[in-house]
Design an enzyme around this catalytic site. Structure first.
Site, PDB file in Angstrom:
ATOM      1  N   GLU A 347       0.859  -1.169   0.000  1.00 43.23           N
ATOM      2  CA  GLU A 347       0.000   0.000   0.000  1.00 43.23           C
ATOM      3  C   GLU A 347       0.905   1.233   0.000  1.00 43.23           C
ATOM      4  O   GLU A 347       1.911   1.267   0.700  1.00 43.23           O
ATOM      5  CB  GLU A 347      -0.835  -0.081   1.285  1.00 43.23           C
ATOM      6  CG  GLU A 347      -1.296   1.197   1.874  1.00 43.23           C
ATOM      7  CD  GLU A 347      -1.873   0.989   3.297  1.00 43.23           C
ATOM      8  OE1 GLU A 347      -1.988  -0.158   3.768  1.00 43.23           O
ATOM      9  OE2 GLU A 347      -2.202   1.995   3.918  1.00 43.23           O
ATOM     10  N   HIS A 430      -2.705  -6.965  10.892  1.00 37.90           N
ATOM     11  CA  HIS A 430      -3.547  -8.041  10.346  1.00 37.90           C
ATOM     12  C   HIS A 430      -3.271  -9.404  10.987  1.00 37.90           C
ATOM     13  O   HIS A 430      -2.901 -10.341  10.282  1.00 37.90           O
ATOM     14  CB  HIS A 430      -3.317  -8.190   8.827  1.00 37.90           C
ATOM     15  CG  HIS A 430      -3.521  -6.964   8.013  1.00 37.90           C
ATOM     16  ND1 HIS A 430      -2.987  -6.824   6.740  1.00 37.90           N
ATOM     17  CD2 HIS A 430      -4.209  -5.822   8.252  1.00 37.90           C
ATOM     18  CE1 HIS A 430      -3.327  -5.647   6.245  1.00 37.90           C
ATOM     19  NE2 HIS A 430      -4.067  -5.008   7.142  1.00 37.90           N
ATOM     20  N   ASN A 468      -5.047  -6.871   2.265  1.00 41.18           N
ATOM     21  CA  ASN A 468      -5.742  -6.435   3.481  1.00 41.18           C
ATOM     22  C   ASN A 468      -6.956  -7.358   3.686  1.00 41.18           C
ATOM     23  O   ASN A 468      -7.664  -7.656   2.742  1.00 41.18           O
ATOM     24  CB  ASN A 468      -6.196  -4.993   3.332  1.00 41.18           C
ATOM     25  CG  ASN A 468      -5.110  -4.124   2.744  1.00 41.18           C
ATOM     26  OD1 ASN A 468      -4.676  -4.359   1.621  1.00 41.18           O
ATOM     27  ND2 ASN A 468      -4.644  -3.155   3.471  1.00 41.18           N
TER      28      ASN A 468
HETATM   29  P1  FAD Z   1     -12.323  -7.236  14.960  1.00 43.27           P
HETATM   30  O1  FAD Z   1     -12.710  -6.277  13.906  1.00 43.27           O
HETATM   31  O2  FAD Z   1     -10.990  -7.094  15.594  1.00 43.27           O
HETATM   32  O3  FAD Z   1     -13.465  -7.172  16.082  1.00 43.27           O
HETATM   33  C1  FAD Z   1     -13.386  -7.851  17.301  1.00 43.27           C
HETATM   34  C2  FAD Z   1     -14.193  -7.097  18.360  1.00 43.27           C
HETATM   35  O4  FAD Z   1     -14.310  -7.915  19.518  1.00 43.27           O
HETATM   36  C3  FAD Z   1     -13.537  -5.792  18.828  1.00 43.27           C
HETATM   37  O5  FAD Z   1     -14.474  -4.737  18.737  1.00 43.27           O
HETATM   38  C4  FAD Z   1     -13.140  -6.068  20.281  1.00 43.27           C
HETATM   39  O6  FAD Z   1     -13.234  -4.933  21.124  1.00 43.27           O
HETATM   40  C5  FAD Z   1     -14.156  -7.128  20.687  1.00 43.27           C
HETATM   41  N1  FAD Z   1     -13.682  -8.004  21.776  1.00 43.27           N
HETATM   42  C6  FAD Z   1     -12.486  -8.627  21.866  1.00 43.27           C
HETATM   43  N2  FAD Z   1     -12.403  -9.348  22.990  1.00 43.27           N
HETATM   44  C7  FAD Z   1     -13.584  -9.175  23.639  1.00 43.27           C
HETATM   45  C8  FAD Z   1     -14.092  -9.665  24.880  1.00 43.27           C
HETATM   46  N3  FAD Z   1     -13.378 -10.474  25.664  1.00 43.27           N
HETATM   47  N4  FAD Z   1     -15.349  -9.291  25.261  1.00 43.27           N
HETATM   48  C9  FAD Z   1     -16.087  -8.446  24.465  1.00 43.27           C
HETATM   49  N5  FAD Z   1     -15.645  -7.959  23.284  1.00 43.27           N
HETATM   50  C10 FAD Z   1     -14.407  -8.318  22.872  1.00 43.27           C
HETATM   51  N6  FAD Z   1      -7.967  -4.432   7.051  1.00 43.27           N
HETATM   52  C11 FAD Z   1      -8.341  -4.211   5.777  1.00 43.27           C
HETATM   53  O7  FAD Z   1      -8.887  -5.104   5.108  1.00 43.27           O
HETATM   54  N7  FAD Z   1      -8.137  -2.980   5.192  1.00 43.27           N
HETATM   55  C12 FAD Z   1      -7.518  -1.962   5.862  1.00 43.27           C
HETATM   56  O8  FAD Z   1      -7.349  -0.866   5.313  1.00 43.27           O
HETATM   57  C13 FAD Z   1      -7.081  -2.190   7.202  1.00 43.27           C
HETATM   58  N8  FAD Z   1      -6.422  -1.226   7.906  1.00 43.27           N
HETATM   59  C14 FAD Z   1      -6.139  -1.437   9.232  1.00 43.27           C
HETATM   60  C15 FAD Z   1      -5.586  -0.402   9.985  1.00 43.27           C
HETATM   61  C16 FAD Z   1      -5.374  -0.565  11.348  1.00 43.27           C
HETATM   62  C17 FAD Z   1      -4.764   0.538  12.139  1.00 43.27           C
HETATM   63  C18 FAD Z   1      -5.728  -1.800  11.981  1.00 43.27           C
HETATM   64  C19 FAD Z   1      -5.528  -2.004  13.440  1.00 43.27           C
HETATM   65  C20 FAD Z   1      -6.267  -2.832  11.223  1.00 43.27           C
HETATM   66  C21 FAD Z   1      -6.475  -2.668   9.864  1.00 43.27           C
HETATM   67  N9  FAD Z   1      -7.057  -3.683   9.095  1.00 43.27           N
HETATM   68  C22 FAD Z   1      -7.376  -3.460   7.782  1.00 43.27           C
HETATM   69  C23 FAD Z   1      -7.374  -5.003   9.687  1.00 43.27           C
HETATM   70  C24 FAD Z   1      -8.873  -5.207   9.968  1.00 43.27           C
HETATM   71  O9  FAD Z   1      -9.398  -4.089  10.648  1.00 43.27           O
HETATM   72  C25 FAD Z   1      -9.040  -6.490  10.805  1.00 43.27           C
HETATM   73  O10 FAD Z   1      -8.501  -7.563  10.060  1.00 43.27           O
HETATM   74  C26 FAD Z   1     -10.507  -6.780  11.116  1.00 43.27           C
HETATM   75  O11 FAD Z   1     -11.086  -5.747  11.849  1.00 43.27           O
HETATM   76  C27 FAD Z   1     -10.647  -8.083  11.890  1.00 43.27           C
HETATM   77  O12 FAD Z   1     -12.021  -8.412  11.955  1.00 43.27           O
HETATM   78  P2  FAD Z   1     -12.576  -9.429  13.013  1.00 43.27           P
HETATM   79  O13 FAD Z   1     -14.020  -9.653  12.718  1.00 43.27           O
HETATM   80  O14 FAD Z   1     -11.687 -10.632  13.046  1.00 43.27           O
HETATM   81  O15 FAD Z   1     -12.409  -8.739  14.460  1.00 43.27           O
END
Ligand code: FAD
Length: 491
Positions: A347, A430, A468
């Protein structure tokens, strides 16, 4: 404390949790979603920008936690961005209703079909490329920047310079789709609406413009009337009951992180969508506390999706630098994936610091040649990531190759200003894997050894997807939910 009975509980409101919530609610199920972070929309607290980190900028920390240049002291607050520090890797995650969608760059990239097939040989790739990927691009409101706007907007000089330099160096460039509403951005630029991407908002939340999950999947799920979201509810551990359902031990906190109530939730069906690290923490911590049954694949096949940050400085920039004004939303990429010796995607990242620093930032995504493993340290009750320089050797090699080639064609040096030696091996946005689809779970995310527990988040992807990851996480969640619902798992 209080005991609450619920047929279905979802833990976590990121991509996996939001998809599960919508599809179950549409099927007429009453769902409770527990999220440890804040419901920002309901709280009515504005997100802060990069130049002025405030309440939303960090999860209960005294100092901001951007990947670099943290000079700001903070009053601890349940902010949107958290960083988990391990020996050789620091992992950033989103917290709040919307999970990672609140803090991420919105880059909505569909993986290369050939690599998807390599990573998921057992999935029907045709169905994914013809149905699930188009479906999630529509639900997530993915769009592409207008080329004319990109060409003229001073806030995208960094992209224009980055692409021209990449082409000079013989690399192939590509346009990257995003969930940020580019029509909104054009209006921002014309000063018709409040600014967000053009006002350095991104990793601490966007007040406008970004279609994060609270504006897409979660909103649709709320509109069914079947979803209840409880924010500031952190699940500490899970217990398996004799009737094969689950009891969740939950702590409700205030926005300073103080515990204000202990609650128990008893459910028949449980969906774990706490994100890769959150889900692994919950499973392993529950095992340590009450012998919660785990299978031997949990924690295995984990990776950083090949994340490797690097940057370049120009001594005397031929290009005049990348501009003091920068949009926070990346739209350019370099695609070197088909190079057998140095396969990577990168990127062209913004560095909106309000001044022209003549520095270019890149987030490389590489193959993960050597996977890691996550385990649990019983003394500190925290996760351990078995991961060191050997896991990132191929990534470092690619980053050096990339920077060398770029500098040779365009001038410049490795950016010591951003990272030690200009190489950020330990920066991970990621985290993926550890509860891999078809390994730790059945083919639709049901955890092996359990009758009523489903894992639906980034932990299903075996450590790498080449781009991503959120489009893939969302598509896999859609695929699993469709099949689980049609198999009557939730009736
Ligand atoms: P998450 O989105 O991580 O959601 C998990 C949720 O569970 C969170 O809200 C957390 O608070 C909650 N949780 C955790 N433990 C507990 C608990 N014990 N009790 C209650 N709640 C809990 N990906 C892309 O594709 N494009 C991008 O441009 C991109 N940019 C990024 C930039 C940054 C700075 C970051 C940090 C990540 C980026 N990513 C990007 C990655 C992407 O955001 C993640 O891969 C994605 O959000 C993961 O999705 P998920 O459903 O696995 O969990």
């Amino acid at each position: 404390g209080e005991v609450i009975d619920a047929p279905v509980v979802i833990i976590g409101s990121g991509y996996g949790g939001a998809v599960s919530a919508l599809r179950l609610c549409e099927a007429g199920k009453k769902v409770i979603l527990l999220e440890m972070g804040l419901n920002w929309e309901k709280a009515g607290i504005p997100f802060s920008n990069l130049l002025k980190p405030g309440k939303s900028s960090a999860w209960l920390k005294k100092k901001s936690i951007a990947p670099f240049m943290n000079i700001f002291s903070l009053t601890p607050f349940t902010g949107t961005l958290d960083r988990l520090d391990f020996d050789h890797i620091n992992i950033w995650v989103g917290r709040g209703v919307g999970g990672g969608s609140l803090v991420n760059g919105g880059m909505a990239v569909t993986p290369k079909e050939s690599y998807f097939k390599e990573v998921f040989p057992d999935l029907d790739a045709e169905k994914f490329y013809n149905y699930y990927f188009p479906l999630v691009r529509k639900e997530l409101k993915v769009n592409v920047i207008d080329e004319q706007f990109l060409k003229e907007c001073p806030y995208y000089k960094f992209t224009r310079v980055g692409e021209a330099e990449a082409q000079n160096a013989g690399f192939k460039t590509m346009r990257v789709p995003n969930v940020y509403d580019f029509k909104y951005m054009e209006r921002e630029f014309r000063n018709e609406v409040p600014r967000s991407a053009l006002n350095t908002e991104v990793i601490y939340g966007n007040n406008y413009g970004k279609n994060s999950l609270d504006r897409t999947y979660l909103k649709k799920a709320m509109d069914t009337g079947n979803l209840e979201i409880l924010d500031l509810h952190r699940v500490d551990h899970i217990k398996l009951n004799d009737d094969k359902g689950y009891t969740l031990n939950v702590q409700q906190t205030d926005t300073s992180g103080n515990r204000i109530a202990d609650k128990s939730f008893r459910c028949k069906k449980l969906i774990l969508a706490a994100g890769t690290m959150g889900t692994l923490q919950l499973l392993m911590q529950s095992n340590a506390i009450n012998n919660f049954p785990l299978n031997e694949r949990i924690g295995k096949n984990w990776g950083n999706n090949g994340n490797f940050m690097t940057g370049r400085n120009w001594v005397r920039p031929l290009t005049g630098g990348t501009g003091s004004k920068q949009s926070t939303i990346p739209v350019g990429g370099i695609d070197n994936w088909d190079d057998d010796e140095h396969p990577f995607f990168t990127e062209i990242a913004p560095l909106p610091m309000g001044m022209d620093v003549a520095t270019a930032l890149y987030l490389l995504i590489n193959r993960v040649d050597k996977k890691g493993e996550v385990s649990f340290d019983h003394n500190s009750r925290s996760l351990k990531v078995n991961w060191d320089e050997s896991n990132t050797a191929n990534m470092k090699e690619n980053a050096r190759f990339f920077i060398r080639k770029m500098n040779k064609a365009n001038g410049g040096t490795r950016s010591h200003f951003l990272f030690h030696n200009g190489l950020g091996a330990d920066i991970c946005y990621h985290p993926l894997g550890g509860c891999v689809l078809g390994e730790a779970t059945n083919e639709y995310g049901k955890l092996k050894g359990h009758d009523n527990l489903y894992v639906l988040d980034g932990s299903l992807i075996p450590g790498t997807i080449g781009v991503n990851p959120f489009v893939t996480i969302t598509a896999i969640a859609e695929y699993c939910m469709e099949n689980l619902i049609s198999q009557n798992e939730f009736t």
